[in-house]
Design a protein around this motif. Structure first.
Motif, PDB file in Angstrom:
ATOM      1  N   MET A   1       0.663  -1.347  -0.111  1.00  0.00           N
ATOM      2  CA  MET A   1       0.067  -0.123   0.093  1.00  0.00           C
ATOM      3  C   MET A   1       0.905   1.008  -0.685  1.00  0.00           C
ATOM      4  SD  MET A   1      -3.342  -0.596  -0.159  1.00  0.00           S
ATOM      5  CE  MET A   1      -2.758  -2.136  -1.161  1.00  0.00           C
ATOM      6  N   ARG A   2       0.007   2.174  -0.802  1.00  0.00           N
ATOM      7  CA  ARG A   2       0.927   2.978  -0.367  1.00  0.00           C
ATOM      8  C   ARG A   2       0.239   4.465  -0.325  1.00  0.00           C
ATOM      9  NH1 ARG A   2       5.351   3.983  -4.431  1.00  0.00           N
ATOM     10  NH2 ARG A   2       5.123   5.808  -5.124  1.00  0.00           N
ATOM     11  N   PHE A   3       0.772   5.407   1.136  1.00  0.00           N
ATOM     12  CA  PHE A   3       0.389   6.371   1.451  1.00  0.00           C
ATOM     13  C   PHE A   3       0.592   8.111   0.871  1.00  0.00           C
ATOM     14  CE2 PHE A   3       0.148   2.684   3.621  1.00  0.00           C
ATOM     15  CZ  PHE A   3      -2.448   2.592   3.564  1.00  0.00           C
ATOM     16  N   VAL A   4       0.038   8.479   1.624  1.00  0.00           N
ATOM     17  CA  VAL A   4       0.859  10.201   1.545  1.00  0.00           C
ATOM     18  C   VAL A   4       0.492  11.067   2.507  1.00  0.00           C
ATOM     19  CG1 VAL A   4       1.033  12.901   1.053  1.00  0.00           C
ATOM     20  CG2 VAL A   4       0.751  10.767  -0.996  1.00  0.00           C
ATOM     21  N   HIS A   5       1.405  10.778   3.680  1.00  0.00           N
ATOM     22  CA  HIS A   5       1.120  11.299   4.703  1.00  0.00           C
ATOM     23  C   HIS A   5       1.355  13.000   4.751  1.00  0.00           C
ATOM     24  CE1 HIS A   5       3.312  11.961   9.242  1.00  0.00           C
ATOM     25  NE2 HIS A   5       1.991  12.580   9.442  1.00  0.00           N
ATOM     26  N   THR A   6      -0.047  13.741   5.535  1.00  0.00           N
ATOM     27  CA  THR A   6      -0.064  15.382   5.104  1.00  0.00           C
ATOM     28  C   THR A   6      -0.521  15.400   6.546  1.00  0.00           C
ATOM     29  OG1 THR A   6      -0.065  16.885   4.539  1.00  0.00           O
ATOM     30  CG2 THR A   6      -1.444  15.232   3.993  1.00  0.00           C
ATOM     31  N   SER A   7      -0.089  17.329   7.296  1.00  0.00           N
ATOM     32  CA  SER A   7      -0.929  17.726   8.063  1.00  0.00           C
ATOM     33  C   SER A   7      -0.876  18.975   8.290  1.00  0.00           C
ATOM     34  CB  SER A   7       0.000  17.325   9.220  1.00  0.00           C
ATOM     35  OG  SER A   7       0.637  17.309   9.752  1.00  0.00           O
ATOM     36  N   ASP A   8      -1.827  19.310   9.310  1.00  0.00           N
ATOM     37  CA  ASP A   8      -1.498  21.096  10.022  1.00  0.00           C
ATOM     38  C   ASP A   8      -1.173  22.112   8.424  1.00  0.00           C
ATOM     39  OD1 ASP A   8      -0.364  21.104  12.753  1.00  0.00           O
ATOM     40  OD2 ASP A   8       0.647  19.698  12.008  1.00  0.00           O
ATOM     41  N   TRP A   9      -2.128  21.749   7.640  1.00  0.00           N
ATOM     42  CA  TRP A   9      -2.392  22.653   6.346  1.00  0.00           C
ATOM     43  C   TRP A   9      -3.216  24.043   6.751  1.00  0.00           C
ATOM     44  CZ3 TRP A   9      -6.116  19.159   3.097  1.00  0.00           C
ATOM     45  CH2 TRP A   9      -5.565  17.928   2.875  1.00  0.00           C
ATOM     46  N   HIS A  10      -3.926  24.384   7.811  1.00  0.00           N
ATOM     47  CA  HIS A  10      -4.459  25.134   9.006  1.00  0.00           C
ATOM     48  C   HIS A  10      -4.964  26.094   7.519  1.00  0.00           C
ATOM     49  CE1 HIS A  10      -2.381  24.217  12.664  1.00  0.00           C
ATOM     50  NE2 HIS A  10      -1.574  24.612  12.438  1.00  0.00           N
ATOM     51  N   LEU A  11      -5.788  25.708   6.625  1.00  0.00           N
ATOM     52  CA  LEU A  11      -6.444  26.262   5.650  1.00  0.00           C
ATOM     53  C   LEU A  11      -7.092  27.477   6.752  1.00  0.00           C
ATOM     54  CD1 LEU A  11      -8.003  23.454   3.787  1.00  0.00           C
ATOM     55  CD2 LEU A  11      -5.893  24.999   3.214  1.00  0.00           C
ATOM     56  N   GLY A  12      -6.863  28.672   5.505  1.00  0.00           N
ATOM     57  CA  GLY A  12      -7.382  29.891   6.407  1.00  0.00           C
ATOM     58  C   GLY A  12      -6.502  31.261   7.450  1.00  0.00           C
ATOM     59  N   ARG A  13      -4.779  30.842   7.805  1.00  0.00           N
ATOM     60  CA  ARG A  13      -3.806  30.985   7.658  1.00  0.00           C
ATOM     61  C   ARG A  13      -3.583  32.400   7.767  1.00  0.00           C
ATOM     62  NH1 ARG A  13      -1.478  28.677  12.841  1.00  0.00           N
ATOM     63  NH2 ARG A  13       0.478  30.268  13.312  1.00  0.00           N
ATOM     64  N   SER A  14      -3.708  33.301   8.153  1.00  0.00           N
ATOM     65  CA  SER A  14      -2.450  34.429   7.739  1.00  0.00           C
ATOM     66  C   SER A  14      -1.105  34.218   8.370  1.00  0.00           C
ATOM     67  CB  SER A  14      -4.157  36.110   8.017  1.00  0.00           C
ATOM     68  OG  SER A  14      -3.789  35.940   8.895  1.00  0.00           O
ATOM     69  N   PHE A  15      -0.767  35.178   7.124  1.00  0.00           N
ATOM     70  CA  PHE A  15       1.020  35.281   8.134  1.00  0.00           C
ATOM     71  C   PHE A  15       1.375  36.375   8.569  1.00  0.00           C
ATOM     72  CE2 PHE A  15       5.311  34.385   6.629  1.00  0.00           C
ATOM     73  CZ  PHE A  15       6.083  34.460   7.447  1.00  0.00           C
ATOM     74  N   HIS A  16       1.680  37.394   9.490  1.00  0.00           N
ATOM     75  CA  HIS A  16       2.198  38.362   9.856  1.00  0.00           C
ATOM     76  C   HIS A  16       1.160  39.388   8.962  1.00  0.00           C
ATOM     77  CE1 HIS A  16       5.349  38.370  12.494  1.00  0.00           C
ATOM     78  NE2 HIS A  16       5.889  36.916  12.001  1.00  0.00           N
ATOM     79  N   GLY A  17      -0.225  38.782   7.965  1.00  0.00           N
ATOM     80  CA  GLY A  17      -1.530  40.066   7.933  1.00  0.00           C
ATOM     81  C   GLY A  17      -1.765  39.668   6.587  1.00  0.00           C
ATOM     82  N   ALA A  18      -0.715  38.737   6.350  1.00  0.00           N
ATOM     83  CA  ALA A  18      -0.550  37.908   5.022  1.00  0.00           C
ATOM     84  C   ALA A  18      -1.300  37.090   3.978  1.00  0.00           C
ATOM     85  CB  ALA A  18       0.665  37.984   4.510  1.00  0.00           C
ATOM     86  N   GLY A  19      -2.477  36.544   3.467  1.00  0.00           N
ATOM     87  CA  GLY A  19      -3.035  35.425   3.566  1.00  0.00           C
ATOM     88  C   GLY A  19      -2.502  34.516   2.892  1.00  0.00           C
ATOM     89  N   LEU A  20      -2.623  33.242   3.026  1.00  0.00           N
ATOM     90  CA  LEU A  20      -1.551  32.486   2.854  1.00  0.00           C
ATOM     91  C   LEU A  20      -2.807  30.834   1.861  1.00  0.00           C
ATOM     92  CD1 LEU A  20       0.004  31.317   5.889  1.00  0.00           C
ATOM     93  CD2 LEU A  20       0.747  32.658   4.366  1.00  0.00           C
ATOM     94  N   LEU A  21      -4.389  31.488   1.961  1.00  0.00           N
ATOM     95  CA  LEU A  21      -5.051  30.408   0.812  1.00  0.00           C
ATOM     96  C   LEU A  21      -4.515  30.062  -0.239  1.00  0.00           C
ATOM     97  CD1 LEU A  21      -7.326  29.631   2.215  1.00  0.00           C
ATOM     98  CD2 LEU A  21      -8.508  31.306   0.610  1.00  0.00           C
ATOM     99  N   GLY A  22      -4.197  31.598  -0.718  1.00  0.00           N
ATOM    100  CA  GLY A  22      -3.065  31.063  -2.277  1.00  0.00           C
ATOM    101  C   GLY A  22      -2.617  29.719  -2.434  1.00  0.00           C
ATOM    102  N   ALA A  23      -1.337  30.362  -1.528  1.00  0.00           N
ATOM    103  CA  ALA A  23      -0.409  29.323  -1.452  1.00  0.00           C
ATOM    104  C   ALA A  23      -1.090  28.101  -0.774  1.00  0.00           C
ATOM    105  CB  ALA A  23       0.684  29.831  -0.346  1.00  0.00           C
ATOM    106  N   GLN A  24      -1.727  27.559   0.238  1.00  0.00           N
ATOM    107  CA  GLN A  24      -2.350  26.344   0.215  1.00  0.00           C
ATOM    108  C   GLN A  24      -3.455  25.898  -0.840  1.00  0.00           C
ATOM    109  OE1 GLN A  24      -4.433  28.604   3.865  1.00  0.00           O
ATOM    110  NE2 GLN A  24      -3.050  27.494   4.628  1.00  0.00           N
ATOM    111  N   ALA A  25      -3.665  26.152  -1.771  1.00  0.00           N
ATOM    112  CA  ALA A  25      -4.752  26.208  -2.452  1.00  0.00           C
ATOM    113  C   ALA A  25      -3.751  25.186  -3.797  1.00  0.00           C
ATOM    114  CB  ALA A  25      -4.966  27.217  -3.577  1.00  0.00           C
ATOM    115  N   ARG A  26      -1.567  26.507  -4.001  1.00  0.00           N
ATOM    116  CA  ARG A  26      -1.267  25.622  -4.754  1.00  0.00           C
ATOM    117  C   ARG A  26      -0.776  24.402  -3.766  1.00  0.00           C
ATOM    118  NH1 ARG A  26       4.630  28.655  -6.538  1.00  0.00           N
ATOM    119  NH2 ARG A  26       5.104  27.051  -8.029  1.00  0.00           N
ATOM    120  N   TYR A  27      -0.389  24.176  -2.975  1.00  0.00           N
ATOM    121  CA  TYR A  27      -0.108  22.724  -2.090  1.00  0.00           C
ATOM    122  C   TYR A  27      -0.986  21.998  -2.481  1.00  0.00           C
ATOM    123  CZ  TYR A  27       0.278  19.329   1.221  1.00  0.00           C
ATOM    124  OH  TYR A  27       0.334  18.191   1.234  1.00  0.00           O
TER     125      TYR A  27
END
Length: 393
Positions: A1-27
Motif C-alpha cells: 500500500m502507498r500512502f501520502v502523510h500530510t498534516s497541519d494545512w491550517h486552511l485560512g491562516r494568515s502570516f503577519h497579515g498576509a493571507g496564505l490561502l493562495g499558497a495553500q491552494a497551490r499545495y
C-alpha cells in the motif's frame, strides 16, 4: 500500500497579515498531482485541517474542492481532527462521506475502528482533550500521554485480530521533537508531552501538530505543515511523506511541496541592507528585517520595502549604551523644559533626536503655555483683588 502523510494545512491562516490561502491552494494542487503520479492508495491528514474552529466560507470551499478532486483521483482520504479544528464542524457529514472514500474521524467513539485500505488498517486518532475524555478512558492522570496510552492499547488489541499492517494517526507533541513559533500549545506545564514509546506496536505512525518535518523514530514521523507560518520556519523544507508499506520493510520518501514565496531573515544596518548584493535573493521573499543602526532610521519600513517589498516584520536591535542608574532628579537637574521635552521625544522614538524644526516647535509651544499660565495667574490675581476691595467696602 502507498500512502501520502500530510498534516497541519491550517486552511485560512494568515502570516503577519498576509493571507496564505493562495499558497495553500497551490499545495493542494500539488497533492492531487502527487496522488495521481505515484498511484497512491490513501492520503492521511493528521489534524489541523483548518486554522480555526469557525473557518471562513472561502476556506471551506477550498477544502471541499480538494476532497472532490482527491476522490475523483480514486484515492481514499483519511482525516483526523487537530487542536485547531472544531470536531463537530469538521466531522459534519462524516457518515455520509464514508461510503465515498472520505473518512473523517473526530470523536472518541471512533477510536480503535480502523479504515482498511488493502491489507493495511489505518487507525485515526482525533485530538482528544484530556479533561474531557480521561475519566471515560479510565486514565489515572489527566494528561495527553495518559490518554494516548489508553487509546493505543485499544488500537493494539484491535490490530492484533487483523492480518496485515497497522498505521496510527495522531495529533500530538512527542517528547524530544523540535517545535516552531507557529504552533499553539496543546497544554501547559508539560502536560501535553507524549513519550514516543507510547506509539510502539504499530508499523507506522503519522503525526501532526509540529510544523517541521521530522522523525522521532523511524516508524514515527511528522510531515510538518506544507506552508510556512512563522519566520522560525525559514530553514524548514516543506512537503509530505510518501510511504510504501508493500515490501517486507516500509520505505519513506519526503516529497517537497511547491514554495509560493520563500522566507528570509535579514539583519544589519539599513544602508547596507539596501545596497549589498548579498541580499538580492531576498527581494522576492517574505522578509523579517532586524535593523541594527545605532539611531533608528526615519521611515524605516518604507525604505526597507523599497528593496524588499514583501517585508512583513520589521524589528530593531540597536547597540545598547548601558543602563543609566541615576535617579530621575539627578537626570533632570539643570535641564531646561525644552531639553526635557526633546529628551522625551528622543526616548519614545528610541534614539531619534529632535530636529532643529522640532525644537523650534516645542520652544514655541512652551512659550505659549507660559504666556497662557501667566495670563491665567494675572486674571486670578485681579479677581482676588476685586473680592478684597468688595469685602473692605
Amino acid at each position: 500500500m502507498r500512502f501520502v502523510h500530510t498534516s497541519d494545512w491550517h486552511l485560512g491562516r494568515s502570516f503577519h497579515g498576509a493571507g496564505l490561502l493562495g499558497a495553500q491552494a497551490r499545495y493542494l494542487d500539488h497533492l492531487v498531482e502527487l496522488v495521481r503520479a505515484e498511484r497512491v492508495d490513501a492520503v492521511l491528514v493528521a489534524g489541523d485541517v483548518y486554522d480555526r474552529a469557525l473557518p471562513g466560507p472561502d476556506t471551506v470551499a477550498l477544502l471541499d474542492d480538494a476532497l472532490v478532486r482527491l476522490q475523483a483521483a480514486g484515492v481514499q482520504v483519511i482525516v483526523s481532527s487537530g487542536n485547531h479544528d472544531s470536531a463537530t464542524r469538521l466531522g459534519f457529514g462524516a457518515r455520509v462521506m464514508e461510503p465515498s472514500g472520505v473518512h473523517i474521524r473526530t470523536t472518541l467513539a471512533s477510536v480503535g475502528v480502523p479504515v482498511t485500505v488493502g491489507d493495511t488498517h489505518v487507525y485515526p486518532i482525533p485530538f482528544l482533550e484530556p479533561s474531557l475524555v480521561a475519566e471515560e478512558l479510565g486514565c489515572e492522570e489527566t494528561t495527553h500521554a495518559a490518554v494516548l496510552r489508553r487509546v493505543m492499547e485499544r488500537i493494539r488489541i484491535d490490530a492484533a485480530r487483523r492480518p496485515g499492517r497497522s498505521v496510527a494517526m495522531a495529533h500530538a507533541f512527542v517528547t524530544g521533537a523540535t517545535t516552531s513559533d507557529s504552533e499553539r500549545d496543546i497544554s501547559v506545564g508539560g502536560m501535553g508531552a507524549v513519550p514516543v514509546e507510547v506509539f510502539d506496536g504499530v508499523d507506522h505512525v503519522a503525526l501532526g501538530h509540529l510544523h517541521g518535518a521530522q522523525q522521532p523514530r523511524d516508524h514515527v514521523r511528522y510531515s510538518g505543515s506544507p506552508v510556512a507560518m512563522s519566520f522560525s520556519e525559514t530553514a524548514h523544507v516543506k512537503g509530505s511523506w510518501l510511504i510504501d508499506l508493500s515490501g517486507a520493510t516500509a520505505s519513506h520518501e519526503f516529497v517537497e511541496a511547491p514554495v509560493e514565496r520563500p522566507l528570509r531573515r535579514l539583519r544589519g544596518e539599513l544602508d547596507d541592507l539596501l545596497s549589498a548584493d548579498a541580499y538580492r535573493d531576498a527581494e522576492d521573499a517574505w522578509c523579517q528585517v532586524t535593523l541594527t543602526d545605532a539611531v533608528r532610521p526615519r521611515g524605516a519600513m518604507d525604505r526597507v520595502r523599497s528593496r524588499f517589498p514583501h517585508t512583513l516584520q520589521l524589528l530593531f536591535d540597536s547597540p545598547g549604551s548601558g543602563a543609566d542608574v541615576r535617579t530621575y532628579a539627578e537626570r533632570t537637574r539643570g535641564r531646561s523644559d525644552l531639553d526635557l521635552c526633546c529628551d522625551f521625544l528622543e526616548h519614545v522614538r528610541e534614539g531619534v533626536p529632535a530636529t532643529d524644526h522640532e525644537r523650534d516647535v516645542v520652544r514655541d509651544g512652551l512659550a505659549a503655555a507660559g504666556r497662557a499660565r501667566r495670563r491665567k495667574d494675572d486674571e486670578g490675581h485681579v479677581a482676588d483683588v476685586g473680592r478684597g476691595r468688595s469685602g473692605a467696602a
